[in-house]
Scaffold this motif. Structure first.
Motif, PDB file in Angstrom:
ATOM      1  N   ASP A 171       2.805   9.109  -6.581  1.00  0.00           N
ATOM      2  CA  ASP A 171       2.770   8.664  -4.818  1.00  0.00           C
ATOM      3  C   ASP A 171       4.020   7.946  -4.718  1.00  0.00           C
ATOM      4  O   ASP A 171       4.508   8.163  -3.373  1.00  0.00           O
ATOM      5  CB  ASP A 171       1.576   7.714  -5.060  1.00  0.00           C
ATOM      6  N   VAL A 172       4.488   7.051  -5.490  1.00  0.00           N
ATOM      7  CA  VAL A 172       5.782   6.248  -5.096  1.00  0.00           C
ATOM      8  C   VAL A 172       7.141   7.319  -4.705  1.00  0.00           C
ATOM      9  O   VAL A 172       7.914   7.086  -3.663  1.00  0.00           O
ATOM     10  CB  VAL A 172       6.195   5.325  -6.028  1.00  0.00           C
ATOM     11  N   LEU A 173       7.134   8.349  -5.770  1.00  0.00           N
ATOM     12  CA  LEU A 173       8.082   9.332  -5.648  1.00  0.00           C
ATOM     13  C   LEU A 173       7.814  10.020  -4.196  1.00  0.00           C
ATOM     14  O   LEU A 173       8.797  10.453  -3.416  1.00  0.00           O
ATOM     15  CB  LEU A 173       8.134  10.338  -6.834  1.00  0.00           C
ATOM     16  N   ALA A 174       6.623  10.451  -4.035  1.00  0.00           N
ATOM     17  CA  ALA A 174       6.407  11.284  -2.736  1.00  0.00           C
ATOM     18  C   ALA A 174       6.965  10.446  -1.441  1.00  0.00           C
ATOM     19  O   ALA A 174       7.519  10.916  -0.648  1.00  0.00           O
ATOM     20  CB  ALA A 174       4.931  11.425  -2.644  1.00  0.00           C
ATOM     21  N   TRP A 175       6.285   9.139  -1.401  1.00  0.00           N
ATOM     22  CA  TRP A 175       6.986   8.206  -0.392  1.00  0.00           C
ATOM     23  C   TRP A 175       8.489   8.207  -0.281  1.00  0.00           C
ATOM     24  O   TRP A 175       9.097   8.221   0.764  1.00  0.00           O
ATOM     25  CB  TRP A 175       6.161   6.950  -0.635  1.00  0.00           C
ATOM     26  N   LEU A 176       9.069   7.868  -1.564  1.00  0.00           N
ATOM     27  CA  LEU A 176      10.703   7.720  -1.668  1.00  0.00           C
ATOM     28  C   LEU A 176      11.313   9.053  -1.131  1.00  0.00           C
ATOM     29  O   LEU A 176      12.219   9.112  -0.543  1.00  0.00           O
ATOM     30  CB  LEU A 176      11.188   7.421  -2.912  1.00  0.00           C
ATOM     31  N   GLN A 177      10.719  10.075  -1.403  1.00  0.00           N
ATOM     32  CA  GLN A 177      11.284  11.330  -1.127  1.00  0.00           C
ATOM     33  C   GLN A 177      11.149  11.596   0.566  1.00  0.00           C
ATOM     34  O   GLN A 177      11.766  12.381   0.950  1.00  0.00           O
ATOM     35  CB  GLN A 177      10.846  12.425  -1.822  1.00  0.00           C
ATOM     36  N   SER A 178      10.087  10.908   1.337  1.00  0.00           N
ATOM     37  CA  SER A 178       9.716  11.279   2.455  1.00  0.00           C
ATOM     38  C   SER A 178      10.874  10.357   3.430  1.00  0.00           C
ATOM     39  O   SER A 178      10.929  10.766   4.593  1.00  0.00           O
ATOM     40  CB  SER A 178       8.349  10.842   2.809  1.00  0.00           C
ATOM     41  N   LEU A 179      11.573   9.356   2.870  1.00  0.00           N
ATOM     42  CA  LEU A 179      12.389   8.259   3.758  1.00  0.00           C
ATOM     43  C   LEU A 179      13.738   9.366   3.867  1.00  0.00           C
ATOM     44  O   LEU A 179      14.508   9.726   3.186  1.00  0.00           O
ATOM     45  CB  LEU A 179      12.722   7.296   2.705  1.00  0.00           C
ATOM     46  N   ARG A 180      13.772   9.110   5.126  1.00  0.00           N
ATOM     47  CA  ARG A 180      15.082   9.839   5.727  1.00  0.00           C
ATOM     48  C   ARG A 180      16.083   8.973   6.798  1.00  0.00           C
ATOM     49  O   ARG A 180      15.673   8.186   7.136  1.00  0.00           O
ATOM     50  CB  ARG A 180      14.937  11.401   6.827  1.00  0.00           C
TER      51      ARG A 180
ATOM     52  N   LEU B 137      17.312   3.295  -3.528  1.00  0.00           N
ATOM     53  CA  LEU B 137      16.322   4.246  -4.371  1.00  0.00           C
ATOM     54  C   LEU B 137      15.711   5.514  -3.678  1.00  0.00           C
ATOM     55  O   LEU B 137      15.491   6.326  -4.650  1.00  0.00           O
ATOM     56  CB  LEU B 137      15.049   3.178  -4.573  1.00  0.00           C
ATOM     57  N   ALA B 138      15.816   5.407  -2.622  1.00  0.00           N
ATOM     58  CA  ALA B 138      15.081   6.609  -1.962  1.00  0.00           C
ATOM     59  C   ALA B 138      16.243   8.053  -2.137  1.00  0.00           C
ATOM     60  O   ALA B 138      17.479   7.990  -1.986  1.00  0.00           O
ATOM     61  CB  ALA B 138      15.253   6.897  -0.321  1.00  0.00           C
ATOM     62  N   PRO B 139      15.864   8.970  -2.647  1.00  0.00           N
ATOM     63  CA  PRO B 139      16.780  10.102  -3.131  1.00  0.00           C
ATOM     64  C   PRO B 139      17.780  10.460  -1.946  1.00  0.00           C
ATOM     65  O   PRO B 139      18.766  10.961  -2.022  1.00  0.00           O
ATOM     66  CB  PRO B 139      15.981  11.181  -3.702  1.00  0.00           C
ATOM     67  N   ALA B 140      17.261  10.567  -0.733  1.00  0.00           N
ATOM     68  CA  ALA B 140      18.134  11.188   0.311  1.00  0.00           C
ATOM     69  C   ALA B 140      19.419  10.225   0.714  1.00  0.00           C
ATOM     70  O   ALA B 140      20.283  10.486   1.111  1.00  0.00           O
ATOM     71  CB  ALA B 140      17.314  11.082   1.721  1.00  0.00           C
ATOM     72  N   PHE B 141      19.262   8.807  -0.070  1.00  0.00           N
ATOM     73  CA  PHE B 141      20.407   7.982   0.210  1.00  0.00           C
ATOM     74  C   PHE B 141      20.961   7.709  -1.099  1.00  0.00           C
ATOM     75  O   PHE B 141      22.266   7.087  -1.157  1.00  0.00           O
ATOM     76  CB  PHE B 141      19.825   6.564   0.698  1.00  0.00           C
ATOM     77  N   ASN B 142      20.718   8.454  -2.204  1.00  0.00           N
ATOM     78  CA  ASN B 142      21.171   8.258  -3.465  1.00  0.00           C
ATOM     79  C   ASN B 142      20.990   9.671  -4.216  1.00  0.00           C
ATOM     80  O   ASN B 142      19.822   9.582  -4.772  1.00  0.00           O
ATOM     81  CB  ASN B 142      20.713   6.914  -4.019  1.00  0.00           C
ATOM     82  N   PRO B 143      21.695  10.585  -4.284  1.00  0.00           N
ATOM     83  CA  PRO B 143      21.743  11.752  -4.789  1.00  0.00           C
ATOM     84  C   PRO B 143      21.590  11.684  -6.314  1.00  0.00           C
ATOM     85  O   PRO B 143      20.985  12.389  -6.807  1.00  0.00           O
ATOM     86  CB  PRO B 143      22.919  12.544  -4.495  1.00  0.00           C
ATOM     87  N   ARG B 144      21.699  10.811  -6.940  1.00  0.00           N
ATOM     88  CA  ARG B 144      21.374  10.404  -8.451  1.00  0.00           C
ATOM     89  C   ARG B 144      20.082   9.896  -8.763  1.00  0.00           C
ATOM     90  O   ARG B 144      19.704   9.805  -9.857  1.00  0.00           O
ATOM     91  CB  ARG B 144      22.702   9.607  -9.077  1.00  0.00           C
ATOM     92  N   ALA B 145      19.541   9.442  -7.722  1.00  0.00           N
ATOM     93  CA  ALA B 145      18.198   8.857  -7.943  1.00  0.00           C
ATOM     94  C   ALA B 145      16.918   9.841  -8.518  1.00  0.00           C
ATOM     95  O   ALA B 145      17.157  10.896  -7.907  1.00  0.00           O
ATOM     96  CB  ALA B 145      17.643   8.197  -6.575  1.00  0.00           C
ATOM     97  N   PHE B 146      16.570   9.593  -9.532  1.00  0.00           N
ATOM     98  CA  PHE B 146      15.285  10.256  -9.919  1.00  0.00           C
ATOM     99  C   PHE B 146      15.925  11.814 -10.458  1.00  0.00           C
ATOM    100  O   PHE B 146      15.212  12.689 -10.554  1.00  0.00           O
ATOM    101  CB  PHE B 146      14.414  10.501  -8.998  1.00  0.00           C
ATOM    102  N   THR B 147      17.189  11.763 -11.171  1.00  0.00           N
ATOM    103  CA  THR B 147      17.641  12.780 -11.804  1.00  0.00           C
ATOM    104  C   THR B 147      17.578  13.011 -13.235  1.00  0.00           C
ATOM    105  O   THR B 147      18.366  13.941 -13.837  1.00  0.00           O
ATOM    106  CB  THR B 147      19.055  13.352 -10.956  1.00  0.00           C
ATOM    107  N   ASP B 148      17.278  11.908 -13.765  1.00  0.00           N
ATOM    108  CA  ASP B 148      17.635  11.666 -15.233  1.00  0.00           C
ATOM    109  C   ASP B 148      16.236  11.390 -15.965  1.00  0.00           C
ATOM    110  O   ASP B 148      15.834  10.133 -15.351  1.00  0.00           O
ATOM    111  CB  ASP B 148      18.680  10.488 -15.678  1.00  0.00           C
ATOM    112  N   GLU B 149      15.390  12.222 -16.284  1.00  0.00           N
ATOM    113  CA  GLU B 149      14.000  11.693 -16.797  1.00  0.00           C
ATOM    114  C   GLU B 149      13.695  10.647 -17.543  1.00  0.00           C
ATOM    115  O   GLU B 149      13.045   9.498 -17.249  1.00  0.00           O
ATOM    116  CB  GLU B 149      13.418  13.139 -17.396  1.00  0.00           C
TER     117      GLU B 149
END
Length: 132
Positions: free
Chosen positions: A123-132, A85-97
């Motif tokens: 908030d959830v998106l902010a956290w998911l985007q912080s994961l590296r 789910l974290a965008p850094a680990f799945n480039p397609r995550a959260f790219t289709d509104e």
């Protein structure tokens, strides 16, 4: 014989017609949209707490996506694998509104027994985007 519409009319109709294509976006753009709707900035820590906590039901988001959703998850009932789910680990995550809204609606009803607020989504998106 069917009447022919002028080309200009066809172009206008095509522009106004709903498209079957999804609306491309980025996780950061979605977060900004949710922040604007919530009239408050997102807080990653609040997103982590929301994601990992139960909200009156049997499951939390982490029940299927993992405490740290950087790897493949597994649905708690069907055992179907779920992409990271974290965008850094799945480039397609959260790219289709549309897809994001569909899954937020479904999963929030499962986890929180209601739809999530724009602030919770931000908030959830902010956290998911912080994961590296």
């Amino acid at each position: 014989m069917t009447p022919k519409l002028p080309l200009a009319c066809l172009l206008i109709l095509a522009a106004l017609a709903p498209t079957a294509q999804a609306q491309a976006t980025t996780p950061a753009q979605l977060q900004k949209t949710y922040e604007a709707a919530a009239a408050a900035p997102a807080q990653a820590e609040r997103g982590r707490v929301f994601f990992t906590s139960r909200h009156g039901g049997e499951w939390s988001c982490a029940s299927c996506h993992g405490e740290r959703p950087t790897g493949v998850g597994r649905h708690a009932v069907t055992a179907k694998s779920i992409d990271p789910l974290a965008p850094a680990f799945n480039p397609r995550a959260f790219t289709d509104e549309r897809r994001v809204e569909k899954w937020f609606r479904r999963n929030c009803k499962d986890v929180a027994q209601r739809e999530c607020t724009p602030g919770e989504k931000a908030d959830v998106l902010a956290w998911l985007q912080s994961l590296r």
